[in-house]
Structures are given as C-alpha cells and as structure tokens.
Design a protein around this motif. Structure first.
Motif, PDB file in Angstrom:
ATOM      1  N   TYR A   1      12.012 -10.952   0.738  1.00  0.00           N
ATOM      2  CA  TYR A   1      12.565  -9.617   0.965  1.00  0.00           C
ATOM      3  C   TYR A   1      14.087  -9.674   0.883  1.00  0.00           C
ATOM      4  CZ  TYR A   1       8.055  -7.804   2.610  1.00  0.00           C
ATOM      5  OH  TYR A   1       6.743  -7.389   2.686  1.00  0.00           O
ATOM      6  N   SER A   2      14.682  -8.665   0.253  1.00  0.00           N
ATOM      7  CA  SER A   2      16.135  -8.602   0.167  1.00  0.00           C
ATOM      8  C   SER A   2      16.707  -8.191   1.517  1.00  0.00           C
ATOM      9  CB  SER A   2      16.561  -7.591  -0.897  1.00  0.00           C
ATOM     10  OG  SER A   2      16.245  -6.262  -0.477  1.00  0.00           O
ATOM     11  N   GLU A   3      17.993  -8.430   1.710  1.00  0.00           N
ATOM     12  CA  GLU A   3      18.632  -8.014   2.956  1.00  0.00           C
ATOM     13  C   GLU A   3      18.589  -6.496   3.112  1.00  0.00           C
ATOM     14  OE1 GLU A   3      22.489  -9.726   3.440  1.00  0.00           O
ATOM     15  OE2 GLU A   3      21.691 -11.758   3.745  1.00  0.00           O
ATOM     16  N   ALA A   4      18.698  -5.772   2.001  1.00  0.00           N
ATOM     17  CA  ALA A   4      18.634  -4.301   2.063  1.00  0.00           C
ATOM     18  C   ALA A   4      17.255  -3.839   2.522  1.00  0.00           C
ATOM     19  CB  ALA A   4      18.976  -3.701   0.707  1.00  0.00           C
ATOM     20  N   ASP A   5      16.208  -4.499   2.023  1.00  0.00           N
ATOM     21  CA  ASP A   5      14.854  -4.125   2.424  1.00  0.00           C
ATOM     22  C   ASP A   5      14.582  -4.492   3.881  1.00  0.00           C
ATOM     23  OD1 ASP A   5      14.230  -2.984   0.016  1.00  0.00           O
ATOM     24  OD2 ASP A   5      13.140  -4.722  -0.772  1.00  0.00           O
ATOM     25  N   ILE A   6      15.109  -5.625   4.314  1.00  0.00           N
ATOM     26  CA  ILE A   6      14.930  -6.021   5.710  1.00  0.00           C
ATOM     27  C   ILE A   6      15.633  -5.026   6.638  1.00  0.00           C
ATOM     28  CG2 ILE A   6      15.495  -7.801   7.418  1.00  0.00           C
ATOM     29  CD1 ILE A   6      15.044  -9.868   5.158  1.00  0.00           C
ATOM     30  N   ALA A   7      16.782  -4.535   6.219  1.00  0.00           N
ATOM     31  CA  ALA A   7      17.482  -3.514   7.011  1.00  0.00           C
ATOM     32  C   ALA A   7      16.643  -2.243   7.122  1.00  0.00           C
ATOM     33  CB  ALA A   7      18.839  -3.207   6.394  1.00  0.00           C
TER      34      ALA A   7
ATOM     35  N   LYS B   1       0.804  -1.217   0.000  1.00  0.00           N
ATOM     36  CA  LYS B   1       0.000   0.000   0.000  1.00  0.00           C
ATOM     37  C   LYS B   1       0.845   1.279   0.000  1.00  0.00           C
ATOM     38  CE  LYS B   1      -4.228  -1.390  -0.176  1.00  0.00           C
ATOM     39  NZ  LYS B   1      -5.160  -0.949  -1.238  1.00  0.00           N
ATOM     40  N   ILE B   2       1.948   1.301   0.766  1.00  0.00           N
ATOM     41  CA  ILE B   2       2.672   2.571   0.908  1.00  0.00           C
ATOM     42  C   ILE B   2       4.160   2.480   0.587  1.00  0.00           C
ATOM     43  CG2 ILE B   2       1.004   3.516   2.534  1.00  0.00           C
ATOM     44  CD1 ILE B   2       2.865   2.823   4.829  1.00  0.00           C
ATOM     45  N   GLY B   3       4.663   1.292   0.265  1.00  0.00           N
ATOM     46  CA  GLY B   3       6.048   1.187  -0.165  1.00  0.00           C
ATOM     47  C   GLY B   3       7.010   0.790   0.941  1.00  0.00           C
ATOM     48  N   ILE B   4       8.086   0.130   0.549  1.00  0.00           N
ATOM     49  CA  ILE B   4       9.053  -0.419   1.501  1.00  0.00           C
ATOM     50  C   ILE B   4       9.725   0.666   2.342  1.00  0.00           C
ATOM     51  CG2 ILE B   4      10.987  -0.370  -0.138  1.00  0.00           C
ATOM     52  CD1 ILE B   4      10.277  -3.178   2.423  1.00  0.00           C
ATOM     53  N   ASP B   5       9.795   1.903   1.848  1.00  0.00           N
ATOM     54  CA  ASP B   5      10.483   2.976   2.575  1.00  0.00           C
ATOM     55  C   ASP B   5       9.653   3.561   3.712  1.00  0.00           C
ATOM     56  OD1 ASP B   5      12.785   2.846   0.993  1.00  0.00           O
ATOM     57  OD2 ASP B   5      11.902   4.155  -0.529  1.00  0.00           O
ATOM     58  N   HIS B   6       8.426   3.073   3.887  1.00  0.00           N
ATOM     59  CA  HIS B   6       7.532   3.671   4.882  1.00  0.00           C
ATOM     60  C   HIS B   6       6.979   2.647   5.872  1.00  0.00           C
ATOM     61  CE1 HIS B   6       7.658   7.485   2.737  1.00  0.00           C
ATOM     62  NE2 HIS B   6       7.579   6.772   1.633  1.00  0.00           N
ATOM     63  N   VAL B   7       7.691   1.537   6.030  1.00  0.00           N
ATOM     64  CA  VAL B   7       7.221   0.454   6.900  1.00  0.00           C
ATOM     65  C   VAL B   7       8.344   0.037   7.848  1.00  0.00           C
ATOM     66  CG1 VAL B   7       6.184  -1.850   6.997  1.00  0.00           C
ATOM     67  CG2 VAL B   7       5.692  -0.344   5.051  1.00  0.00           C
ATOM     68  N   GLY B   8       7.986  -0.259   9.098  1.00  0.00           N
ATOM     69  CA  GLY B   8       8.932  -0.758  10.088  1.00  0.00           C
ATOM     70  C   GLY B   8       8.282  -1.830  10.939  1.00  0.00           C
ATOM     71  N   ILE B   9       8.907  -2.165  12.067  1.00  0.00           N
ATOM     72  CA  ILE B   9       8.466  -3.295  12.888  1.00  0.00           C
ATOM     73  C   ILE B   9       8.472  -2.892  14.365  1.00  0.00           C
ATOM     74  CG2 ILE B   9       8.935  -5.704  13.539  1.00  0.00           C
ATOM     75  CD1 ILE B   9      10.483  -5.957  10.873  1.00  0.00           C
ATOM     76  N   ALA B  10       7.449  -3.338  15.096  1.00  0.00           N
ATOM     77  CA  ALA B  10       7.354  -3.096  16.539  1.00  0.00           C
ATOM     78  C   ALA B  10       6.763  -4.324  17.215  1.00  0.00           C
ATOM     79  CB  ALA B  10       6.488  -1.874  16.817  1.00  0.00           C
ATOM     80  N   SER B  11       7.045  -4.467  18.518  1.00  0.00           N
ATOM     81  CA  SER B  11       6.544  -5.633  19.244  1.00  0.00           C
ATOM     82  C   SER B  11       5.379  -5.328  20.180  1.00  0.00           C
ATOM     83  CB  SER B  11       7.678  -6.251  20.068  1.00  0.00           C
ATOM     84  OG  SER B  11       8.059  -5.377  21.125  1.00  0.00           O
ATOM     85  N   ASP B  12       5.384  -4.154  20.822  1.00  0.00           N
ATOM     86  CA  ASP B  12       4.458  -3.838  21.915  1.00  0.00           C
ATOM     87  C   ASP B  12       4.621  -4.815  23.081  1.00  0.00           C
ATOM     88  OD1 ASP B  12       2.614  -2.378  23.301  1.00  0.00           O
ATOM     89  OD2 ASP B  12       0.883  -2.948  22.087  1.00  0.00           O
ATOM     90  N   PHE B  13       5.854  -5.278  23.307  1.00  0.00           N
ATOM     91  CA  PHE B  13       6.115  -6.159  24.433  1.00  0.00           C
ATOM     92  C   PHE B  13       5.801  -5.447  25.748  1.00  0.00           C
ATOM     93  CE2 PHE B  13       9.427  -8.681  21.841  1.00  0.00           C
ATOM     94  CZ  PHE B  13       8.476  -9.626  21.482  1.00  0.00           C
ATOM     95  N   ASN B  14       5.381  -6.236  26.695  1.00  0.00           N
ATOM     96  CA  ASN B  14       5.020  -5.808  28.053  1.00  0.00           C
ATOM     97  C   ASN B  14       3.709  -5.033  28.109  1.00  0.00           C
ATOM     98  OD1 ASN B  14       7.364  -6.970  29.155  1.00  0.00           O
ATOM     99  ND2 ASN B  14       8.541  -5.092  28.793  1.00  0.00           N
ATOM    100  N   ASP B  15       2.977  -4.974  27.016  1.00  0.00           N
ATOM    101  CA  ASP B  15       1.649  -4.359  27.052  1.00  0.00           C
ATOM    102  C   ASP B  15       0.719  -5.089  26.078  1.00  0.00           C
ATOM    103  OD1 ASP B  15      -0.236  -2.632  28.066  1.00  0.00           O
ATOM    104  OD2 ASP B  15       0.181  -1.034  26.639  1.00  0.00           O
ATOM    105  N   GLY B  16       0.868  -6.411  26.014  1.00  0.00           N
ATOM    106  CA  GLY B  16      -0.028  -7.222  25.192  1.00  0.00           C
ATOM    107  C   GLY B  16       0.596  -7.794  23.944  1.00  0.00           C
ATOM    108  N   GLY B  17       1.766  -7.278  23.526  1.00  0.00           N
ATOM    109  CA  GLY B  17       2.407  -7.771  22.319  1.00  0.00           C
ATOM    110  C   GLY B  17       3.018  -9.154  22.509  1.00  0.00           C
ATOM    111  N   GLY B  18       3.315  -9.783  21.381  1.00  0.00           N
ATOM    112  CA  GLY B  18       3.903 -11.114  21.404  1.00  0.00           C
ATOM    113  C   GLY B  18       3.056 -12.080  20.603  1.00  0.00           C
TER     114      GLY B  18
END
Length: 445
Positions: A419-425, A380-397
């Motif tokens: 996904y390429s290594e560059a995109d994963i970075a 929807k918005i492209g690889i340059d605008h996406v990241g990753i989060a866990s929300d650990f200790n408040d329901g995440g996991g």
C-alpha cells in the motif's frame, strides 16, 4: 604529564564510550525490535515516520465504566488497551470513544438475569457515566486532549498535538422510544450513532438476536417505525449512521432511507468468517454505494474461523447441556440457540461461562489476518471506502495490535503489502473524515 593524562583518559573514556554505545544500541534495539512483530527495520522506520505525518483515527473504542479510576487512570500507562500515554506512543491522532449502554444482565447476585424494567434505566446510567468520563478527560487534561465536533476540529487538535475525541453512541436500547433523545445527544457532541448491539431493540433488529431476551431473527423485519424516523432525524442532525451490528434487513433499509453515507464503524467481511455479525459482499456494496466506509475491525473471532480444537471443546460443552453439535460459527461465539429461551438463568450462566472460557483460549488472529480482511474489502469496494478500527475494551485486539500503542504495526503490515503512503493515510482516517464532512454538509439547520 600529557602522555599520562592521555592514557588515563583512554582508560576511562573507552569503557564509558562503549557503555554509552551499548546503551544507545539497547535503546535502538528496544525501540525497533521489542514490539516488532517481525517486520524489517526499514519497514518499521517508515511506519513510524508515516504515523508522525498522517491523521490516524480508530473508529471504535469502548470507554470502560472504570476508566479514570485508581489503577485505570487516563494519564498512566496501565494494563488497559487505551490511555493517553499509549495513544501518544502509538501516534494515534484520535478515536471514536463510544457512549455505550446495554442491559446489565451479567451483574449482581444470581446473575445472569432476565430483562426487567430496571435494565433500561441501568443502560441509561451507563451512557451518562461514559459521557462524564469523556467530559472529565477534557476537563482534567486540556493540554493533551479535546473533543472534535467537526472534521476541522479534528485537524486543529492534531495540529496542536492533542488527542481528538470523537463521540459516538452504540445501541438505541437505552433511548426507549424517545426520538428526541437523538437531538439531546447530538447537542452534547455525539457525531455517530449505531442502532444495534447484541439483542434486538425497539428501533432495529440486531445481527445477533439473543434468545435469553426472547429475541428472534428479523423480529421487526429490519427497522421499526421509530427506527425509520431516526434515519431521517440523524440525517438532519448531521450525525453519521453506524450500521455495524445491524441485521441485513436493517442495513438495507438504512441504505434505502438515508440521504447521507453510511459507516460500519467496526466490522469485517463475511468472507473472513461466515457469521451474520460480519458483512456480506452485498452489504459491503450497499455501504460503498452510499459513499460510506467500512472500518475493518481488529477483532480476532471476526477475522479467522475458530480452530477445530476449539470447536471440539465447544461441542463437548454443548453435549453436556443437551445441545446439538455446532450448526454454524455464529452459535460458537455466543449463547444463541433458540432453546435457550426456555432455560433458567442459572443454566444459562453456567453455559455462557463455559463457552467464553473456551473462547478465551483460542489463539488470536494476527496482523496478517487483519491485512487479508483489509485487502479483501479494498478489492471489493475500493480504497476510498475502507478504514480501520480496533474495538478495544470490548473484545478487540489481535497479535501485534494489542493496544493503541501498537498502531504502527498495522501500518507496517500495510506497507509490507504494497500500500502507498497516500492509501494508508486514507485507510487510517482520510476516508472517514471525508464521510464525516459529507454528512455534516447534508444536515438541516
């Protein structure tokens, strides 16, 4: 004599060699298979090696109020989802540790409680406790951890082999109506600020208004006057604006008013689960248009709809409390029906306890579900605008990513998807660091 010694050596050496080989084999099995959710060994090896090379950043981990106390030490591999041992094992470079405050409605005798004046003070106390915990980490473990005040700090700490703490804040509620507290917290190291949590506050509407607090949807029509002023102040301070948890109208107003990119620090696309807490395609696009990043969160109930069995149990619970069948999934995840405004504290406590007990039994989302959400957001918005989060200790996991030691499993899922290594970075921190640099460059001295 030589022949005899050779036989003796053979008798002793062969079993020893076999034992050593078996031990080495077990260690290899233990490393590559025990915590492997089912990926080929080749993929796990590549994921592990990649984690050693890239900067990886989790944009939302809540600091428990008991963190550092006996049984929850920072430097021991405890039962919690985050500690320095697990972070090192997972090769996580750093994380946003959140200075978070919320009315303690569930604490004390005869809980829950309706809001009182003391709630604000208690929420401020929570902020202070969490800030002191973070400060104490740096004081007590200077060779293992440091605070990153700038992206360059983050990179430096990574190069020194230290875990980088990025200080964020969630919920304007404890700040009352004092805009100057933003300056105070920025001076103390806060580099990202989220207006909302569960329940509206005097700055912004929440995506999850709480009837027990006499909330109603869009009570402020987005942002209040102080909320609008806060957007400008945060821009001037070089603090990232976090739009996770905000109402749609609030997010739209931030998009209109902010001159810097926005970040959703822990959100999922509404295409995964149709609830207001998740981001619509329009909201995703607004964040992209700002130059920002959506940090897709590993929170089970935001990544896959509840099973029919769980919904049936919830509807049986609702019937016992004279509530109609579930109108939507949002009402399944929290006590959100308007009629709850009229309930007694005791009745709400009984209902909420039953609701959350049922939700605890729901099968967790998997790495595949997280990967699907990341794929959707990238499309929807492209690889340059996406990241990753866990929300650990408040329901995440989720299954396969239960704590920070299992970061490489997320990387393995992305590798499996091509996904390429560059995109994963980029996903694991590159995009967030870019936004952070842009926000700081736009600050006014």
């Amino acid at each position: 004599m030589t022949k005899t010694r050779s036989k003796k050596a053979l008798y002793i050496g062969l079993p020893l060699a076999l034992a050593i080989g078996a031990g080495a084999g077990f260690l290899a099995w233990d490393y590559w298979f025990r915590n492997n959710p089912g990926y080929p060994v080749k993929v796990m090896k590549q994921a592990t090696e990649l984690q050693d090379r890239i900067l990886s950043f989790d944009s939302h981990i809540t600091v428990p109020l008991s963190f550092g106390a006996h049984g929850n030490e920072a430097d021991k591999d405890g039962a919690g989802q985050f500690d320095l041992i697990k972070a090192n094992r997972g090769r996580l470079s750093g994380a946003a540790l959140t200075v978070f405050g919320w009315p303690e409605m569930w604490n004390g005798p005869n809980a829950p409680h309706r809001p009182t004046e003391g709630f604000v003070e208690e929420a401020r106390n929570q902020q202070e406790v969490r800030y002191k915990i973070i400060s104490g980490l740096v004081r007590d473990f200077p060779n293992q951890v440091g605070i990153a005040y700038t992206p360059d700090d983050f990179r430096r700490l990574h190069g020194e082999g230290k875990f980088a703490i990025f200080i964020s804040m969630l919920n304007a509620y404890p700040l009352g109506n004092d805009l100057n507290k933003l300056d105070l917290w920025a001076a103390r190291g806060m580099r990202m600020f989220g207006f909302s949590y569960i329940g509206n506050n005097s700055w912004a509407d929440s995506s999850r208004p709480l009837p027990f607090f006499n909330d109603s949807p869009d009570a402020l029509d987005g942002l209040s006057d102080i909320g609008k002023q806060a957007v400008q102040r945060l821009n001037d301070l070089g603090v990232i604006i976090d739009v996770s948890q905000m109402s749609t109208k609030g997010l739209e107003q931030v998009a209109q008013l902010s001159r810097t990119p926005m970040v959703a620090s822990h959100s999922a696309p509404r295409a995964s689960v149709d609830i207001p807490r998740n981001l619509s395609d329009k909201e995703l696009q607004l964040i992209k248009n700002s130059g920002g990043v959506v940090q897709v969160v590993g929170f089970s109930q935001y990544l896959k709809p509840l099973t029919q069995g769980t919904q049936d149990k919830l509807n049986a619970l609702r019937a016992r409390f004279d509530l109609p069948p579930l109108p939507n999934l949002a009402m399944a995840l929290m006590p959100g029906d308007p009629i709850i405004t009229a309930w007694s504290e005791h009745k709400l406590g009984q209902y909420a306890s039953g609701l959350y007990a049922i939700l605890e039994e729901e099968p967790k989302a998997t790495l595949k579900d997280l990967g699907d959400a990341i794929d959707y957001t990238v499309r929807k918005i492209g690889i340059d605008h996406v990241g990753i989060a866990s929300d650990f200790n408040d329901g995440g996991g989720i299954k396969g990513w239960e704590n920070v030691s299992e970061v490489r499993n997320v990387t393995a899922e992305l590798l499996q998807r091509g996904y390429s290594e560059a995109d994963i970075a980029k996903l694991w921190g590159g995009n967030f660091l870019r936004v952070w640099e842009q926000v700081q460059k736009a600050a006014k001295p």
